[in-house]
Design a protein around this motif. Sequence first.
Motif, PDB file in Angstrom:
ATOM      1  N   GLN A 210       0.963  -1.479   0.057  1.00 29.42           N
ATOM      2  CA  GLN A 210      -0.265   0.188  -0.201  1.00 29.42           C
ATOM      3  C   GLN A 210       0.985   1.405  -0.076  1.00 29.42           C
ATOM      4  O   GLN A 210       0.478   2.597  -0.792  1.00 29.42           O
ATOM      5  CB  GLN A 210      -0.629   0.090   1.469  1.00 29.42           C
ATOM      6  CG  GLN A 210      -2.018  -0.533   1.110  1.00 29.42           C
ATOM      7  CD  GLN A 210      -3.102  -1.365   2.509  1.00 29.42           C
ATOM      8  OE1 GLN A 210      -2.801  -0.644   3.389  1.00 29.42           O
ATOM      9  NE2 GLN A 210      -3.181  -2.507   2.749  1.00 29.42           N
TER      10      GLN A 210
ATOM     11  N   SER B  89      -6.377  -0.316  -6.186  1.00 32.38           N
ATOM     12  CA  SER B  89      -7.652  -0.266  -5.074  1.00 32.38           C
ATOM     13  C   SER B  89      -7.084   1.153  -4.618  1.00 32.38           C
ATOM     14  O   SER B  89      -8.441   1.071  -3.769  1.00 32.38           O
ATOM     15  CB  SER B  89      -6.965  -1.421  -4.014  1.00 32.38           C
ATOM     16  OG  SER B  89      -5.741  -1.493  -3.130  1.00 32.38           O
ATOM     17  N   SER B  90      -6.513   1.967  -5.110  1.00 34.95           N
ATOM     18  CA  SER B  90      -6.134   3.314  -3.834  1.00 34.95           C
ATOM     19  C   SER B  90      -7.163   4.656  -4.496  1.00 34.95           C
ATOM     20  O   SER B  90      -7.473   4.252  -5.720  1.00 34.95           O
ATOM     21  CB  SER B  90      -4.616   3.813  -4.644  1.00 34.95           C
ATOM     22  OG  SER B  90      -4.185   4.726  -3.753  1.00 34.95           O
ATOM     23  N   SER B  91      -7.159   4.965  -4.324  1.00 39.68           N
ATOM     24  CA  SER B  91      -8.822   5.633  -4.188  1.00 39.68           C
ATOM     25  C   SER B  91      -7.539   7.026  -5.036  1.00 39.68           C
ATOM     26  O   SER B  91      -8.132   7.672  -5.473  1.00 39.68           O
ATOM     27  CB  SER B  91      -9.230   6.552  -2.964  1.00 39.68           C
ATOM     28  OG  SER B  91      -8.209   7.193  -2.373  1.00 39.68           O
ATOM     29  N   ALA B  92      -6.452   6.746  -4.841  1.00 40.20           N
ATOM     30  CA  ALA B  92      -5.842   8.174  -5.973  1.00 40.20           C
ATOM     31  C   ALA B  92      -5.549   7.806  -6.894  1.00 40.20           C
ATOM     32  O   ALA B  92      -4.677   8.489  -7.641  1.00 40.20           O
ATOM     33  CB  ALA B  92      -4.800   8.406  -4.105  1.00 40.20           C
ATOM     34  N   ARG B  93      -5.500   6.854  -7.523  1.00 37.38           N
ATOM     35  CA  ARG B  93      -5.237   6.099  -8.468  1.00 37.38           C
ATOM     36  C   ARG B  93      -5.134   6.814 -10.153  1.00 37.38           C
ATOM     37  O   ARG B  93      -4.290   7.301 -10.837  1.00 37.38           O
ATOM     38  CB  ARG B  93      -5.447   5.247  -8.596  1.00 37.38           C
ATOM     39  CG  ARG B  93      -6.236   4.718  -9.458  1.00 37.38           C
ATOM     40  CD  ARG B  93      -7.278   3.506  -9.785  1.00 37.38           C
ATOM     41  NE  ARG B  93      -8.439   3.524 -10.577  1.00 37.38           N
ATOM     42  CZ  ARG B  93      -8.895   2.166 -11.120  1.00 37.38           C
ATOM     43  NH1 ARG B  93      -8.435   0.650 -10.798  1.00 37.38           N
ATOM     44  NH2 ARG B  93     -10.141   2.253 -12.105  1.00 37.38           N
ATOM     45  N   ASP B  94      -6.495   7.745  -9.691  1.00 42.54           N
ATOM     46  CA  ASP B  94      -7.079   8.431 -11.334  1.00 42.54           C
ATOM     47  C   ASP B  94      -6.023   9.584 -10.689  1.00 42.54           C
ATOM     48  O   ASP B  94      -6.310  10.450 -11.895  1.00 42.54           O
ATOM     49  CB  ASP B  94      -8.220   8.278 -10.712  1.00 42.54           C
ATOM     50  CG  ASP B  94      -9.348   7.377 -10.941  1.00 42.54           C
ATOM     51  OD1 ASP B  94      -8.496   6.415 -11.963  1.00 42.54           O
ATOM     52  OD2 ASP B  94     -10.196   7.440 -10.692  1.00 42.54           O
TER      53      ASP B  94
END
Length: 260
Positions: free
Chosen positions: A17, A56-61
């Motif tokens: 992570q 699965s990271s919320s910051a990937r975008d």
Amino acid sequence: MRAPQLVVHHDKELMAQAAAARLITKLVDAQATRGSASVVLTGGRNGNGLLAALASSSARDAVDWSRLDLWWGDERFLPAGDPERNYTQACEALLDSVPLDPARVHAMPASDGRFGDDADAAAAAYAEELALASGSEDHGPVPTFDVLMLGVGPDTHVASLFPELPAVRETDRMVVGVHGAPKPPPTRITLTLPAIRAAREVWLLAAGEDKAKAAAIALSGAGEIQAPAAGAYGRRRTLWLLDDAAASQLPRALYPPASP
């Protein structure tokens, strides 16, 4: 060569992570600076764990996936779609779920492709692809990758550079075929140490008790022929990302306290 930096996490899940978050930041910064970014992916449980954490990271975008070039450090020379291929595993872990530009995804050739079962010809073709992507600002016939990731094997191998085998001794070619690898499958394609060292940053991933001895050997001044991980370093930074188990045989003075 600058001394490597070490970051030790409590377990492999936290390591994955944190590494994913670190990679997102690095890619966003590179795209803001140069308009695009490039990364070299690694396979294995730690490499795929990082990709799954990134997915699965919320910051990937925050990453502009259409302006990202993807390369591979090595590949198992198997037919396209084989579940053991690093490319297949990367697609399942992350790549199928993000909007990449297919022209910027540089998978290594498969054994049922245009080179047939000739791993050496396939390796030479990948070297040509790297050379075409390199520019005047790069250091030799490979791009200056922003981040090149490597898993560390229990025998200290990285990519498909195994101790004492011819590939780890290569000083001229950027990509070579590997024959008779001690870990199946025996035939592979791999970047060489000169290609790895073209990267701005090299990240070495090691988690689990089975990686403890390898990490200790590689970080104790061992030679790169006997311990290929010792010869993997970046132009600006070399970062070892470990969990407590993989760091358990290192002198405590060598790394900071565990971080989340």
